[in-house]
Write an enzyme that holds these catalytic residues in place. Structure first.
Site, PDB file in Angstrom:
ATOM      1  CG  ASN A   9      -1.915   1.034   1.253  1.00 42.19           C
ATOM      2  OD1 ASN A   9      -1.585   2.170   0.966  1.00 42.19           O
ATOM      3  ND2 ASN A   9      -3.146   0.708   1.573  1.00 42.19           N
ATOM      4  CG  HIS A  12       0.816   6.264   4.792  1.00 38.41           C
ATOM      5  ND1 HIS A  12      -0.081   7.267   5.116  1.00 38.41           N
ATOM      6  CD2 HIS A  12       0.236   5.097   5.191  1.00 38.41           C
ATOM      7  CE1 HIS A  12      -1.136   6.729   5.726  1.00 38.41           C
ATOM      8  NE2 HIS A  12      -0.970   5.416   5.772  1.00 38.41           N
ATOM      9  CG  HIS A  45      -7.937   3.393   1.317  1.00 39.32           C
ATOM     10  ND1 HIS A  45      -8.069   2.796   2.544  1.00 39.32           N
ATOM     11  CD2 HIS A  45      -9.171   3.856   1.009  1.00 39.32           C
ATOM     12  CE1 HIS A  45      -9.329   2.894   2.959  1.00 39.32           C
ATOM     13  NE2 HIS A  45     -10.007   3.549   2.033  1.00 39.32           N
ATOM     14  NE  ARG A  47      -7.992   6.479   4.500  1.00 37.91           N
ATOM     15  CZ  ARG A  47      -8.807   5.832   5.338  1.00 37.91           C
ATOM     16  NH1 ARG A  47     -10.028   6.265   5.554  1.00 37.91           N
ATOM     17  NH2 ARG A  47      -8.388   4.748   5.946  1.00 37.91           N
ATOM     18  NE  ARG A  51      -6.461  10.225   6.117  1.00 34.04           N
ATOM     19  CZ  ARG A  51      -7.637   9.719   6.486  1.00 34.04           C
ATOM     20  NH1 ARG A  51      -8.730  10.425   6.328  1.00 34.04           N
ATOM     21  NH2 ARG A  51      -7.699   8.510   6.990  1.00 34.04           N
ATOM     22  CD  GLU A  72      -6.562  -0.925   0.992  1.00 29.45           C
ATOM     23  OE1 GLU A  72      -5.915  -1.913   1.334  1.00 29.45           O
ATOM     24  OE2 GLU A  72      -6.397   0.207   1.510  1.00 29.45           O
ATOM     25  CB  THR A 103      -9.512   1.082   7.777  1.00 32.99           C
ATOM     26  OG1 THR A 103      -9.115   1.664   6.539  1.00 32.99           O
ATOM     27  CG2 THR A 103     -10.802   0.331   7.590  1.00 32.99           C
ATOM     28  CD  GLU A 153      -7.312  -6.448   3.049  1.00 34.14           C
ATOM     29  OE1 GLU A 153      -7.492  -6.192   1.836  1.00 34.14           O
ATOM     30  OE2 GLU A 153      -6.593  -5.766   3.793  1.00 34.14           O
ATOM     31  CG  HIS A 193      -5.682  -2.005   9.385  1.00 36.11           C
ATOM     32  ND1 HIS A 193      -5.154  -1.451  10.509  1.00 36.11           N
ATOM     33  CD2 HIS A 193      -6.249  -0.986   8.697  1.00 36.11           C
ATOM     34  CE1 HIS A 193      -5.419  -0.165  10.522  1.00 36.11           C
ATOM     35  NE2 HIS A 193      -6.072   0.150   9.430  1.00 36.11           N
TER      36      HIS A 193
END
Ligand code: PXP
Length: 239
Positions: A9, A12, A45, A47, A51, A72, A103, A153, A193
Site C-alpha cells: 500500500n 503514505h 486507498h 479516500r 487526504r 481500496e 480504517t 480481506e 491492517h
C-alpha cells in the site's frame, strides 16, 4: 504453505507528497520500486477526503506502470464510478468513517445490504476481483459470500494491537478460524491492517492465505533502508 502474494500500500508516499503539495515523492516511482522488489500488487486507498492518494495517482500508476493494481475504496457510487473508469485489477470494499486516521475495522454485515450487493455485482461483472474487508466474524464473511464477493480481506487490526499481550493468541485463533471458513466457502483469503515486520509471520502462515496487504510499516521502514529493501524484506518474511 502456498505462495502468499504481497500487496504494498503506497498511500503514505502520497501522504508525504501532500504535506508539501509538490510532485515528490512520486507514487509512480514508488509503484515501479514495489514491482521490481518483489511486490505482487500496488495497493492504493482512494479516500473520500482525498487526504493522500488522489484520482490522478490512480490514473498515472494505471497508465504509466505495468503491474497489478488493487484499489481500496468505500462502497459509494462515487467510488464505483471511478473504479469503472480506472479499472484496477481488484478492489476491496472498506468502511470509511469521517475524521478517522485509518480504517477502524471491517464492514459490519449483519443485515441485508442491497446497496453493497449492487456494487459488488457491478464491479465483479466488469471483471474486477472484489473483496470485502471484514473482521474475523463468520456472520460478516457469510454475508459477503452471499452478496457475491470473490475474496475476504480479514482485518488484522485487533491482532496487531494485541501483539505482546495475553490476547494475542486469541486474536490469531479468530483469524485462523475465519480463514478456515473463507476457504470452506471457496473464496480467496486476504488479510491486512497493522501488519509489520514483527507480527506478520503467524498471519502469513494461516492455512490458505493468498495475499497480505501492507502499507504503513513498509513505507516507514523504507525511510531508513530504502523502499526496495523494505519491500523485499517483507516479501521474504511472508514466504
Ligand atoms: N487493508 C485495508 C483494507 C486497509 O484499509 C489498509 C489501510 O489503508 C491496509 C490494508 C493497510 O494497512 P497498514 O497501512 O496498517 O499496513
Amino acid at each position: 504453505m502456498g505462495y502468499v502474494k504481497l500487496g504494498v500500500n503506497i498511500d503514505h508516499v502520497a501522504t508525504l507528497r501532500q504535506a508539501r503539495g509538490e510532485k515528490n515523492p512520486d507514487t509512480v516511482e514508488a509503484a515501479r520500486v514495489v514491482y521490481s522488489s518483489g511486490g505482487d500488487m500496488v495497493v492504493m486507498h482512494l479516500r473520500q477526503d482525498r487526504r493522500h492518494i488522489q484520482d490522478s495517482d490512480l490514473e498515472r500508476v494505471r497508465h504509466d506502470v505495468k503491474g497489478l493494481i488493487h484499489l481500496e475504496m468505500a462502497a459509494t457510487s462515487e467510488m464505483e464510478k471511478i473504479a469503472l473508469i480506472v479499472r484496477p485489477d481488484s478492489v476491496c470494499l472498506v468502511p470509511e468513517g469521517p475524521r478517522e486516521l485509518t480504517t477502524q475495522g471491517g464492514m459490519k454485515l449483519d443485515k441485508k445490504n442491497p446497496e453493497l450487493e449492487k456494487i459488488i455485482k457491478k464491479l465483479s461483472g466488469a471483471g474486477m476481483e472484489v473483496s470485502v474487508f471484514t473482521d474475523p466474524d463468520p456472520k460478516a464473511i457469510r454475508a459477503a459470500h452471499n452478496m457475491g464477493a470473490d475474496s475476504i480481506e480479514l482485518c488484522t487490526k485487533k491482532y496487531a494491537e494485541s501483539w505482546g499481550k495475553k490476547l494475542q493468541a486469541d486474536e490469531l485463533e479468530q483469524l485462523q478460524l475465519a480463514g478456515h471458513l473463507v476457504k470452506e466457502l471457496k473464496m480467496e483469503l486476504h488479510a491486512g491492517h497493522g501488519l509489520d515486520y514483527y507480527n506478520v509471520a503467524p498471519v502469513a502462515r494461516i492455512e490458505g492465505m493468498d495475499c497480505l496487504n501492507i502499507g504503513f510499516s513498509i513505507i516507514s521502514r523504507g525511510m531508513f533502508v530504502g523502499l526496495k529493501t523494505a519491500v523485499s524484506e517483507m516479501k521474504r518474511l511472508i514466504q
